[in-house]
Design an enzyme around this catalytic site. Structure first.
Site, PDB file in Angstrom:
ATOM      1  N   SER A 147     -52.649  21.901 -61.254  1.00 57.56           N
ATOM      2  CA  SER A 147     -52.230  20.793 -60.395  1.00 57.56           C
ATOM      3  C   SER A 147     -51.941  19.521 -61.188  1.00 57.56           C
ATOM      4  CB  SER A 147     -53.286  20.534 -59.327  1.00 57.56           C
ATOM      5  OG  SER A 147     -54.539  20.319 -59.931  1.00 57.56           O
ATOM      6  N   ASP A 391     -60.538  12.445 -54.411  1.00 55.49           N
ATOM      7  CA  ASP A 391     -59.771  13.070 -55.499  1.00 55.49           C
ATOM      8  C   ASP A 391     -59.837  12.139 -56.702  1.00 55.49           C
ATOM      9  OD1 ASP A 391     -57.971  14.057 -57.321  1.00 55.49           O
ATOM     10  OD2 ASP A 391     -56.283  14.225 -55.928  1.00 55.49           O
ATOM     11  N   HIS A 394     -56.463  14.038 -59.970  1.00 61.65           N
ATOM     12  CA  HIS A 394     -55.028  13.738 -60.035  1.00 61.65           C
ATOM     13  C   HIS A 394     -54.842  12.225 -60.027  1.00 61.65           C
ATOM     14  CE1 HIS A 394     -55.737  17.582 -57.896  1.00 61.65           C
ATOM     15  NE2 HIS A 394     -54.988  17.974 -58.906  1.00 61.65           N
TER      16      HIS A 394
END
Ligand SMILES: *[C@@H]1O[C@H](CO)[C@@H](O)[C@H](O)[C@H]1NC(C)=O
Ligand SMILES: *[C@@H]1O[C@H](CO)[C@@H](O)[C@H](O)[C@H]1NC(C)=O
Ligand SMILES: *[C@@H]1O[C@H](CO)[C@@H](O)[C@H](O)[C@H]1NC(C)=O
Ligand SMILES: *[C@@H]1O[C@H](CO)[C@@H](O)[C@H](O)[C@H]1NC(C)=O
Ligand SMILES: *[C@@H]1O[C@H](CO)[C@@H](O)[C@H](O)[C@H]1NC(C)=O
Length: 416
Positions: A147, A391, A394
């Site tokens: 990712s 998160d 990222h």
């Protein structure tokens, strides 16, 4: 919510920069005047406050003028405050993954968009969409990996889409999945693709079906991820970005023979770790890309996460980059950078000077490590519902990951 500025004026306009001699003259003139003013008219405290940024500025400018991209090591440096530098695009308009579109999701602070990476020995130019597309005219740029590879490809597409028309050629029907996406920039006939292959190598289990448990991951070191390996002949640039899934663990096979496992204490088999499987994946990729058309393989190094305890859950509450010396690279991070460096060096040595494959390292670990403030955190969901999830891996789009592509642009522009 702070208003997003329009994309910065230099995007897509290579003529924006003044010629170097003019810059040097102007800078010299301003610096002399400023120095005179400070020397004659300021109390000592002001002199100190003014001098250190000034010396830094002169130093940066000098380094910029004296060394071109050929001699630059972008991996070491520091983040310097540069208002608006990272406000280049509206991620909603380029269809970025919603979870990374922090502004849409209501992240109220925007200071994380005001930093620029200053390498130790040179100036890193801002991303130039027109120059990138010209360099890549008619070519296929593929991102392969986990990712973080997806985060970087979306950043690249957004940086380009802010100035040039594009179409989405293919997109997985489930927006949350994004296993294979492809974009087309018709003005320069450039194709950009993303291939989900979190181990780079062929893998089954959670790597193929996210509903399965992590322990289901099975990796075949003698084969590459099916989809990207099938398309490899069409690729001119391949960026490999993987690491997190290898650290998490899997059971490893060589053909039909189980050769080891990582994070599977229940299995009575050899401990294989993550370093050897990563090296094998790099080597297999080099082998796969070494024949056929001339191309560039870029090994992007590990981008660390920044989860820290916040109350009774984990999050990333910091609002500014770490300062130099405030945080040290972990041993595993240094090791993963070392693996990319060594495997690139070994591939160059094996290929020799006549090789059609150029292997480069996109060393982003240090610059990513310094940016605990650049993640979506709780703004991975719209209006940050307080479900405790964050998160911190990222990066927001726009955000620090755009710098990965600024460096990628320099790598791809550099002469062999
Ligand atoms: C980004 O674009 C979307 C869709 O065009 C728009 O609704 C939104 O207001 C824009 N966001 C900012 C911060 O300008
Ligand atoms: C000036 O730049 C050089 C090369 O990057 C660096 O080693 C040195 O520490 C810098 N000096 C100051 C005062 O920042
Ligand atoms: C993914 O795994 C889940 C859980 O085992 C299963 O129900 C589902 O059918 C699988 N999806 C696919 C596409 O194989
Ligand atoms: C996998 O098997 C092949 C063929 O037996 C062998 O040459 C190779 O060294 C093995 N690789 C690993 C990593 O075990
Ligand atoms: C683990 O494997 C070794 C070697 O194959 C074997 O000697 C040993 O009995 C096994 N242990 C268990 C608990 O199965």
């Amino acid at each position: 919510m702070g208003a997003l500025k329009p994309s910065s004026p230099n995007v897509g306009k290579p003529g924006y920069f003044l010629p170097k001699p003019v810059c040097a003259w102007l800078a010299g003139g301003f610096v002399s005047l400023a120095l005179l003013h400070v020397l004659c008219c300021s109390p000592p405290a002001t002199q100190n406050a003014v001098f250190s940024p000034l010396i830094q500025y002169i130093n940066d400018t000098y380094n910029f003028v004296s060394s071109g991209p050929e001699s630059c090591d972008y991996s070491e440096g520091r983040w310097v405050w540069s208002p608006g530098h990272a406000r280049r695009y509206n991620a909603t308009e380029c269809n970025a993954k919603w979870g990374h579109d922090c502004i849409r999701n209501g992240r109220p602070d925007t200071g994380y968009l005001d930093w620029r990476w200053q390498p130790a020995g040179c100036r890193l130019p801002a991303f130039d969409a027109a120059a990138f597309l010209s360099t890549m005219r008619g070519k296929h740029v593929a991102f392969v990996g986990d990712s973080m590879a997806r985060n970087q490809v979306q950043s690249l597409v957004c940086l380009l889409a802010a100035s040039f028309p594009h179409t989405v050629v293919y997109r997985d029907p489930e927006l949350w999945k994004i296993y294979f996406w492809r974009w087309w920039f018709p003005t320069h006939e450039v194709t950009i693709s993303f291939y989900w292959a979190p181990f780079i190598s062929k893998a089954t289990g959670k790597a193929e079906n996210d509903s399965l448990p992590q322990a289901s991951n099975t990796v075949y070191v003698d084969a590459l991820g099916d989809r990207w390996a099938a398309d490899a002949d069409t690729m001119d640039v391949v960026v490999l970005a993987a690491g997190h899934w290898l650290l998490n663990g899997a059971v490893y096979y060589n053909g039909s023979e189980m050769i080891g496992a990582h994070n599977h204490d229940e299995l009575n088999t050899t401990y294989i770790g993550y370093a050897l499987p990563l090296r094998l994946a790099y080597r297999k990729s080099v082998e796969r890309l070494s024949s056929g058309r001339p191309r560039t393989l870029v090994l992007a190094t590990f981008s660390p996460s920044h989860f820290e305890r916040v109350g009774d859950s984990y999050g990333c509450p910091r609002k500014a980059p770490y300062r130099e010396g405030e945080v040290a690279m972990r041993d595993v991070e240094k090791e993963l950078v070392g693996i990319a460096m060594e495997e690139a060096e070994a591939a160059r040595a094996r290929g020799g000077p006549g090789s059609t494959l150029r292997v480069e390292v996109l060393s982003v670990t240090k610059l990513a490590k310094m940016r605990p403030d650049g993640h979506p955190g709780v703004y991975m969901y719209r209006d940050a519902p307080s479900n405790g999830k964050s998160d911190c891996l990222h990066f927001c789009l726009p955000g620090p990951v755009d710098t990965f592509n600024e460096i990628l642009q320099q790598i791809l522009t550099k002469r062999r």
